[in-house]
Design an enzyme around this catalytic site. Structure first.
Site, PDB file in Angstrom:
ATOM      1  N   ASP A  84       0.820  -1.231  -0.001  1.00 15.36           N
ATOM      2  CA  ASP A  84       0.124  -0.038   0.098  1.00 15.36           C
ATOM      3  C   ASP A  84       0.845   1.196   0.190  1.00 15.36           C
ATOM      4  OD1 ASP A  84      -2.542   1.344  -0.153  1.00 15.36           O
ATOM      5  OD2 ASP A  84      -2.639   1.563   2.144  1.00 15.36           O
TER       6      ASP A  84
ATOM      7  N   LYS B 251      -4.288  -1.966   9.952  1.00 15.87           N
ATOM      8  CA  LYS B 251      -4.606  -2.238   8.880  1.00 15.87           C
ATOM      9  C   LYS B 251      -4.861  -3.849   8.468  1.00 15.87           C
ATOM     10  CE  LYS B 251      -3.236   2.028   7.483  1.00 15.87           C
ATOM     11  NZ  LYS B 251      -3.982   2.950   6.453  1.00 15.87           N
TER      12      LYS B 251
ATOM     13  N   TYR C 241       2.251   2.772  15.180  1.00 14.69           N
ATOM     14  CA  TYR C 241       2.942   3.238  13.810  1.00 14.69           C
ATOM     15  C   TYR C 241       4.356   3.583  14.123  1.00 14.69           C
ATOM     16  CZ  TYR C 241       2.523   8.193  13.390  1.00 14.69           C
ATOM     17  OH  TYR C 241       2.691   9.472  13.539  1.00 14.69           O
TER      18      TYR C 241
ATOM     19  N   GLN D 263      -3.768   2.546  15.262  1.00 16.47           N
ATOM     20  CA  GLN D 263      -2.497   2.988  14.291  1.00 16.47           C
ATOM     21  C   GLN D 263      -1.738   3.997  15.112  1.00 16.47           C
ATOM     22  OE1 GLN D 263      -4.162   4.602  10.671  1.00 16.47           O
ATOM     23  NE2 GLN D 263      -2.044   5.138   9.834  1.00 16.47           N
TER      24      GLN D 263
ATOM     25  N   ARG E 173      -7.871   3.953  13.509  1.00 17.95           N
ATOM     26  CA  ARG E 173      -6.891   5.090  13.685  1.00 17.95           C
ATOM     27  C   ARG E 173      -6.143   5.010  15.153  1.00 17.95           C
ATOM     28  NH1 ARG E 173      -5.991   5.905   8.801  1.00 17.95           N
ATOM     29  NH2 ARG E 173      -7.592   6.475   7.249  1.00 17.95           N
TER      30      ARG E 173
ATOM     31  N   ARG F  76       1.346  16.136  13.164  1.00 17.71           N
ATOM     32  CA  ARG F  76       2.610  16.702  13.614  1.00 17.71           C
ATOM     33  C   ARG F  76       2.447  18.075  13.720  1.00 17.71           C
ATOM     34  NH1 ARG F  76       4.024  12.339  10.359  1.00 17.71           N
ATOM     35  NH2 ARG F  76       3.958  13.629   8.351  1.00 17.71           N
TER      36      ARG F  76
ATOM     37  N   GLU G 258      -9.892  12.613   7.967  1.00 24.82           N
ATOM     38  CA  GLU G 258      -9.664  14.015   7.482  1.00 24.82           C
ATOM     39  C   GLU G 258     -10.813  14.700   7.403  1.00 24.82           C
ATOM     40  OE1 GLU G 258      -6.991  13.382   3.601  1.00 24.82           O
ATOM     41  OE2 GLU G 258      -7.594  11.545   4.241  1.00 24.82           O
TER      42      GLU G 258
ATOM     43  N   THR H  88      -4.752   6.541   0.285  1.00 25.65           N
ATOM     44  CA  THR H  88      -5.918   7.353   0.364  1.00 25.65           C
ATOM     45  C   THR H  88      -5.861   8.327  -0.761  1.00 25.65           C
ATOM     46  OG1 THR H  88      -5.638   6.890   2.724  1.00 25.65           O
ATOM     47  CG2 THR H  88      -7.511   8.551   1.964  1.00 25.65           C
TER      48      THR H  88
ATOM     49  N   HIS I 137      -3.788  13.985   0.879  1.00 24.29           N
ATOM     50  CA  HIS I 137      -4.032  13.207   2.076  1.00 24.29           C
ATOM     51  C   HIS I 137      -2.720  13.422   3.104  1.00 24.29           C
ATOM     52  CE1 HIS I 137      -4.927   9.598   4.489  1.00 24.29           C
ATOM     53  NE2 HIS I 137      -3.904   9.186   4.274  1.00 24.29           N
TER      54      HIS I 137
ATOM     55  N   GLU J 257      -9.278   4.076  -1.684  1.00 23.14           N
ATOM     56  CA  GLU J 257      -7.974   4.074  -2.714  1.00 23.14           C
ATOM     57  C   GLU J 257      -8.332   3.282  -4.061  1.00 23.14           C
ATOM     58  OE1 GLU J 257      -4.675   2.544  -1.023  1.00 23.14           O
ATOM     59  OE2 GLU J 257      -5.202   3.247   1.202  1.00 23.14           O
TER      60      GLU J 257
ATOM     61  N   THR K  39      -9.072  -5.633   4.086  1.00 26.57           N
ATOM     62  CA  THR K  39      -8.900  -4.762   3.066  1.00 26.57           C
ATOM     63  C   THR K  39      -9.984  -5.288   1.986  1.00 26.57           C
ATOM     64  OG1 THR K  39      -6.551  -4.426   3.387  1.00 26.57           O
ATOM     65  CG2 THR K  39      -7.390  -3.640   1.139  1.00 26.57           C
TER      66      THR K  39
ATOM     67  N   ASP L  75      -9.148   0.292   2.207  1.00 25.99           N
ATOM     68  CA  ASP L  75      -8.130   0.094   3.190  1.00 25.99           C
ATOM     69  C   ASP L  75      -8.374   0.190   4.725  1.00 25.99           C
ATOM     70  OD1 ASP L  75      -5.718  -0.541   4.603  1.00 25.99           O
ATOM     71  OD2 ASP L  75      -4.661   1.488   4.110  1.00 25.99           O
TER      72      ASP L  75
ATOM     73  N   TYR M  37       1.224   5.707  -0.404  1.00 26.78           N
ATOM     74  CA  TYR M  37       0.766   6.999   0.150  1.00 26.78           C
ATOM     75  C   TYR M  37       0.975   8.153  -0.633  1.00 26.78           C
ATOM     76  CZ  TYR M  37       0.693   9.671   4.851  1.00 26.78           C
ATOM     77  OH  TYR M  37       0.379  10.522   5.825  1.00 26.78           O
TER      78      TYR M  37
ATOM     79  N   GLU N 121     -10.160   3.929   3.885  1.00 35.51           N
ATOM     80  CA  GLU N 121      -9.177   4.916   2.951  1.00 35.51           C
ATOM     81  C   GLU N 121      -9.965   4.233   1.656  1.00 35.51           C
ATOM     82  OE1 GLU N 121      -5.354   4.003   4.296  1.00 35.51           O
ATOM     83  OE2 GLU N 121      -5.280   5.518   5.781  1.00 35.51           O
TER      84      GLU N 121
HETATM   85 MN    MN Z   1      -4.038   3.017   3.009  1.00 32.55          MN
END
Ligand code: MN
Length: 435
Positions: free
Chosen positions: A142, A269, A260, A256, A253, A158, A380, A366, A149, A217, A273, A249, A144, A215
């Site tokens: 997968d 994840k 992560y 994650q 959250r 962040r 989001e 995503t 996104h 995709e 899927t 996907d 990114y 997600e």
């Molecule tokens: Mn994904």
């Protein structure tokens, strides 16, 4: 027969073609004669999964056609629980078969149209059929690759001023995902349990995810393998792609966010899927090729390709709450917004010698557009739950609730027809009891 058909593969994309399968000629139909996507199906009269092609509201049984001598291929190739064996025969065969099917289904071709006996066995109503996972998937990666996104997520977790990490504009970022839990549209998804670190607790708890998300995709399926040690050139990477599917996907959250760092997503994840059942070939998508966004800085030379490598695919996310009859559209976006192309993803994936195999699945990442109503995740569109969505039913959603069904749709808009992907749906079931 296949050689000449394969050379003339673009004839199957003629916008003026009509089929004697009347339902395929309706402008809103996802499966006109210009599409001809491949899948695996079974039906009431024959429980054995086998290869089919979607046309209008029907499925064409390729094994029946081959047995009747209407195709160049042997029927055994299509009496299979996956498309892998057919895909492995190579691009000249894909193109030759698509051209032959286009001719057989064309409005003025009497060969199958006027043969009631064969037609009755070869054309199955979709309502009588069950669709299966179309390919056996040896590996799943997968990416990114949506800048919008990545900026949204970077701003949230962040620093809005430095939302993109320095590597993002140089590398099509990706991770190796889990192939065993890829399911076909319609398969229920159980809310995952996992480790969650609540803000006020010193240690994590173990329990059901409270921030289950989607997600939106697209995925692409590898059609031609590469050898261990070989890097695929960006210019030629698309020749290794058989076709595309819609991909959800599913993402937890809260799990994650805790797991992560330092090695990326794992349990958040790996639980599921979902992909759509019909693989739309890259050949059928050819008329919808478009310019990719400008890349600045210019990528390193192994990631450069001339020409157009993006695809204009309209995408929608629908949400149907438990017991509701209609799904509500909660997002609209387009695949053309992706910063990194599929060819660049594949060139980067193999640049160090990692090989790819027939049936491998690559997720785009995503797909979010430039506006708030074009987000590819609830993370989001609700800004991590801070701005819940207001639904027409009067309910609100920060994240997915038990009983919700999430439905992805996608299509390319032609002049008077569309080349569609159908839908990629999954209903969320409550988490299993924990100990
Ligand atoms: Mn994904």
């Amino acid at each position: 027969m296949n050689g000449s058909n394969a050379d003339n593969w673009q004839a199957a994309n003629d916008p003026n073609l009509k089929s004697w399968v009347e339902s395929a000629n309706v402008p809103e139909c996802d499966f006109p004669i210009q599409n001809l996507p491949f899948g695996i199906f079974s039906d009431r009269s024959n429980a054995a999964p086998r290869v089919g092609v979607a046309i209008g509201d029907s499925i064409l049984d390729l094994a029946v056609l081959a047995k009747e001598g209407l195709l160049a291929q042997n029927a055994a190739l299509f009496e299979s629980i996956s498309l892998n064996a057919f895909i492995a025969t190579g691009r000249a065969q894909w193109r030759g078969l698509r051209a032959r099917l286009s001719a057989l289904l064309e409005a003025n071709n009497a060969e199958l149209r006027d043969n009631a006996a064969i037609r009755k066995r070869a054309l199955i109503a979709k309502t009588d059929a069950r669709l299966h996972l179309p390919v056996e998937i040896p590996g799943y990666t997968d990416f990114y690759s949506s800048k919008e996104h990545a900026i949204n997520v970077g701003s949230m977790f962040r620093d809005p001023k430095n939302a993109l990490l320095p590597n993002w504009l140089e590398i099509p970022i990706g991770y190796n995902g889990r192939a065993s839990s890829i399911v076909v549209s319609g398969t229920p998804v159980t809310r995952p349990n996992g480790q969650i670190k609540l803000p006020d607790n010193e240690r994590p708890i173990f329990g059901a995810s409270r921030k289950l998300d989607i997600e939106l995709e697209m995925g692409f399926i590898i059609g031609a393998p590469s050898s261990l040690g070989d890097a695929l050139a960006c210019e030629r990477a698309e020749q290794h792609i058989f076709g595309m599917v819609l991909l959800n996907d599913w993402s937890a959250r809260d799990i994650q966010q805790w797991e992560y760092v330092p090695l990326g997503p794992f349990n958040s994840k790996g639980f599921a899927t979902t992909i759509s059942p019909w693989i739309v070939t890259l050949d059928a998508l050819e008329p919808f090729r478009c310019e990719q966004p400008e890349q600045n800085p210019q990528p390193l030379s192994y990631l450069r390709h001339a020409g157009r490598h993006a695809f204009d695919i309209h995408l929608e996310v629908g949400l149907r709450g438990d017991g509701e009859s209609e799904a509500q559209t909660i997002s609209r976006t387009n695949f053309r917004h992706m910063y990194w192309t599929m060819a660049q993803q594949l060139a980067h994936h193999t640049c160090g010698g990692c090989n790819v195999r027939v049936g491998d699945l690559m997720g785009s990442g995503t797909i979010s557009g430039p506006t708030p109503d074009s987000c590819g995740s609830l993370l989001e569109s609700t800004w991590n739950g801070q701005r819940p969505l207001q639904l027409q039913s009067g309910q609100t959603r920060s994240f997915i609730e038990d009983g919700d069904e999430l439905i992805l749709r996608g299509w390319c808009q032609g002049d008077g027809y569309r080349v569609g992907f159908g839908s990629c749906a999954g209903k969320v079931l409550p988490a299993r009891a924990t100990v």
